[in-house]
Design a protein around this motif. Sequence first.
Motif, short mmCIF file in Angstrom:
data_model
loop_
_atom_site.label_atom_id
_atom_site.label_comp_id
_atom_site.label_asym_id
_atom_site.label_seq_id
_atom_site.Cartn_x
_atom_site.Cartn_y
_atom_site.Cartn_z
N THR A 157 -8.13 8.12 -7.37
CA THR A 157 -8.70 8.85 -6.24
C THR A 157 -9.30 7.93 -5.19
OG1 THR A 157 -10.75 9.08 -7.50
CG2 THR A 157 -9.18 10.92 -7.59
N ALA A 158 -9.44 6.65 -5.49
CA ALA A 158 -10.02 5.71 -4.54
C ALA A 158 -9.15 5.58 -3.29
CB ALA A 158 -10.20 4.34 -5.20
N VAL A 159 -9.79 5.46 -2.15
CA VAL A 159 -9.08 5.21 -0.89
C VAL A 159 -9.04 3.70 -0.68
CG1 VAL A 159 -9.07 5.57 1.60
CG2 VAL A 159 -9.84 7.40 0.07
N THR A 160 -7.84 3.13 -0.72
CA THR A 160 -7.70 1.68 -0.70
C THR A 160 -7.21 1.17 0.64
OG1 THR A 160 -5.40 1.68 -1.45
CG2 THR A 160 -7.13 1.73 -3.16
N LEU A 161 -7.38 -0.12 0.82
CA LEU A 161 -6.91 -0.79 2.03
C LEU A 161 -5.40 -0.62 2.19
CD1 LEU A 161 -7.73 -2.66 4.38
CD2 LEU A 161 -7.44 -4.60 2.82
N ALA A 162 -4.66 -0.79 1.10
CA ALA A 162 -3.20 -0.64 1.18
C ALA A 162 -2.82 0.79 1.55
CB ALA A 162 -2.56 -1.04 -0.16
N GLU A 163 -3.56 1.76 1.04
CA GLU A 163 -3.27 3.16 1.36
C GLU A 163 -3.45 3.45 2.84
OE1 GLU A 163 -4.94 7.64 0.23
OE2 GLU A 163 -5.66 5.87 -0.86
N LEU A 164 -4.55 2.98 3.41
CA LEU A 164 -4.84 3.24 4.82
C LEU A 164 -3.83 2.53 5.72
CD1 LEU A 164 -8.72 2.97 4.64
CD2 LEU A 164 -7.39 5.05 5.00
N LEU A 165 -3.46 1.31 5.36
CA LEU A 165 -2.48 0.58 6.17
C LEU A 165 -1.09 1.21 6.02
CD1 LEU A 165 -3.72 -3.05 5.52
CD2 LEU A 165 -3.82 -1.80 7.68
N ARG A 166 -0.74 1.63 4.82
CA ARG A 166 0.55 2.31 4.63
C ARG A 166 0.64 3.56 5.48
NH1 ARG A 166 1.04 5.87 -0.52
NH2 ARG A 166 -0.41 6.97 0.88
N ASP A 167 -0.44 4.35 5.48
CA ASP A 167 -0.45 5.58 6.26
C ASP A 167 -0.40 5.32 7.76
OD1 ASP A 167 -0.56 6.88 3.85
OD2 ASP A 167 -2.68 7.45 4.01
N ALA A 168 -0.80 4.11 8.17
CA ALA A 168 -0.75 3.73 9.58
C ALA A 168 0.58 3.10 9.97
CB ALA A 168 -1.89 2.77 9.90
N GLY A 169 1.54 3.04 9.03
CA GLY A 169 2.86 2.53 9.34
C GLY A 169 3.15 1.12 8.91
N TYR A 170 2.24 0.52 8.15
CA TYR A 170 2.44 -0.85 7.67
C TYR A 170 3.26 -0.85 6.38
CZ TYR A 170 -0.82 -3.09 10.91
OH TYR A 170 -1.43 -3.58 12.04
N ALA A 171 4.15 -1.82 6.27
CA ALA A 171 4.73 -2.13 4.97
C ALA A 171 3.65 -2.83 4.15
CB ALA A 171 5.94 -3.04 5.12
N THR A 172 3.53 -2.46 2.87
CA THR A 172 2.46 -3.02 2.04
C THR A 172 3.08 -3.66 0.80
OG1 THR A 172 2.16 -0.87 0.96
CG2 THR A 172 0.75 -1.35 2.83
N GLY A 173 2.97 -4.96 0.71
CA GLY A 173 3.53 -5.68 -0.43
C GLY A 173 2.43 -6.36 -1.23
N GLY A 174 2.42 -6.12 -2.54
CA GLY A 174 1.47 -6.77 -3.43
C GLY A 174 2.20 -7.71 -4.37
N PHE A 175 1.72 -8.94 -4.47
CA PHE A 175 2.37 -9.97 -5.27
C PHE A 175 1.32 -10.59 -6.18
CE2 PHE A 175 4.42 -9.41 -1.25
CZ PHE A 175 5.78 -9.39 -1.53
N SER A 176 1.40 -10.31 -7.48
CA SER A 176 0.33 -10.68 -8.39
C SER A 176 0.81 -11.61 -9.50
CB SER A 176 -0.30 -9.43 -9.01
OG SER A 176 -1.28 -9.79 -9.96
N ASN A 177 0.15 -12.75 -9.61
CA ASN A 177 0.36 -13.66 -10.74
C ASN A 177 -0.67 -13.43 -11.84
OD1 ASN A 177 2.46 -14.85 -9.35
ND2 ASN A 177 1.26 -16.59 -8.62
N ASN A 178 -1.48 -12.39 -11.71
CA ASN A 178 -2.64 -12.16 -12.56
C ASN A 178 -2.52 -10.79 -13.22
OD1 ASN A 178 -5.20 -11.67 -13.62
ND2 ASN A 178 -6.29 -12.49 -11.86
N HIS A 179 -2.54 -10.73 -14.54
CA HIS A 179 -2.33 -9.45 -15.21
C HIS A 179 -3.46 -8.47 -14.95
CE1 HIS A 179 -5.06 -11.09 -18.31
NE2 HIS A 179 -5.19 -9.84 -18.73
N PHE A 180 -4.65 -8.95 -14.54
CA PHE A 180 -5.73 -8.03 -14.20
C PHE A 180 -5.48 -7.32 -12.87
CE2 PHE A 180 -8.45 -10.58 -17.19
CZ PHE A 180 -8.75 -9.53 -18.04
N VAL A 181 -4.71 -7.94 -11.99
CA VAL A 181 -4.37 -7.30 -10.70
C VAL A 181 -3.04 -6.59 -10.91
CG1 VAL A 181 -4.00 -7.64 -8.24
CG2 VAL A 181 -5.62 -9.09 -9.46
#
Length: 384
Positions: A50-74
């Motif tokens: 339910t959290a409103v995230t940075l990626a969510e707000l940018l996606r809704d504004a028309g941004y492509a959102t790519g997450g690249f994680s080398n860390n299993h916690f992320v």
Amino acid sequence: LERLAADGVVFDSAWSTSSWTVPTHASLFTGLLPHRHGADTDLRTELPQTAVTLAELLRDAGYATGGFSNNHFVSDEFGLAQCFTPFRPLFRERQRPYPTAAPTHDEVLRWARSQHEAGRPFFAFVNDMEPHAPYTPPEDVEARFLREAVDAGDHAWARAFEFPLNLPAIVGIAPPRPARLALLGDLYDAEIATLDAEIGRLLDGLRSAGLLDETLVVVTSDHGELLGENGRVAHSLSLAAPLLRVPLVLRHPRHFTGGRRVPDVVRLQDLFPTVLEVCGVPVPGGIDAETLTGAVAGRTATARLGRPRSILAACRRELPGVDVSHHDVVLRSATDGRHQLIVRGTGETAHAALYDLVADPRGETDLAAREPAVVARLRALLPD
């Protein structure tokens, strides 16, 4: 990073909201402190959907959102992959015990170029694992930092220094010898240099594609590392200043005048409204953050580390018979940049320690008994 800093703004007193990955990333992604987003060890270990995230707000504004994680916690397991399309859990594909930055940055650059060619603005989030235990830099980089006459056994120990081998040192029952601490520091420096070069290569790729001056670049960290301060190592069970103070460099020619250093306190969660503002996206209300685009003087920073259930469970499994119950407490921190207050526990049994970060940056002298007014002022900043 020095070249990036020459073109950007360096915040010399940037503070994280905790000393480990999940709560700090949750704050970065939501603009909220740990007691509000709830991704903390004694409440839950994931950010709620339910959290409103940075990626969510940018996606809704028309941004492509790519997450690249080398860390299993992320990852999606901890609620931190929300609204990234794609989200690349590279730690599941390239274990070593974690992926290195070089191939990850290659993939990020390919993706960024593809979005640019398609005419889409993009938000790329990259989590690298250098420097992070185990410290295993490439041998040619290690050779630049390793001191002479290193004992072969100590060298093997230092390169293998990770969980659960480091548990006795983390809980304080077997602090490493000075020579081994120095060796850990050398390897840590070599890991920083390794990542530094890869950040430079990524920025060079953005520059050659004509993207760099149109892109807000943020380099920061979720936490620091103890390498012998007060005999402690790693980043568990503590909110010491070396764990909470993190690097922060921002570059965007139109929004940040290059070559500046800002000494005032800022917070990791302040990146949430900053990124939105620079991207022209409305900033939601009710957050625990302020933008970095204007004046920042007068801010204070707080942090929280919940009861470390997973570490304590590992101690019971790996160190049977060792009493670690004194670590089973909530830690809270508040700072105004000059002093840091650390409170262990809650209620009547809580213990407060105060440190002067200018005169005593390693936090070795507790001033709480001598400075009750400062203790009271900083304690009033702490959430319940």
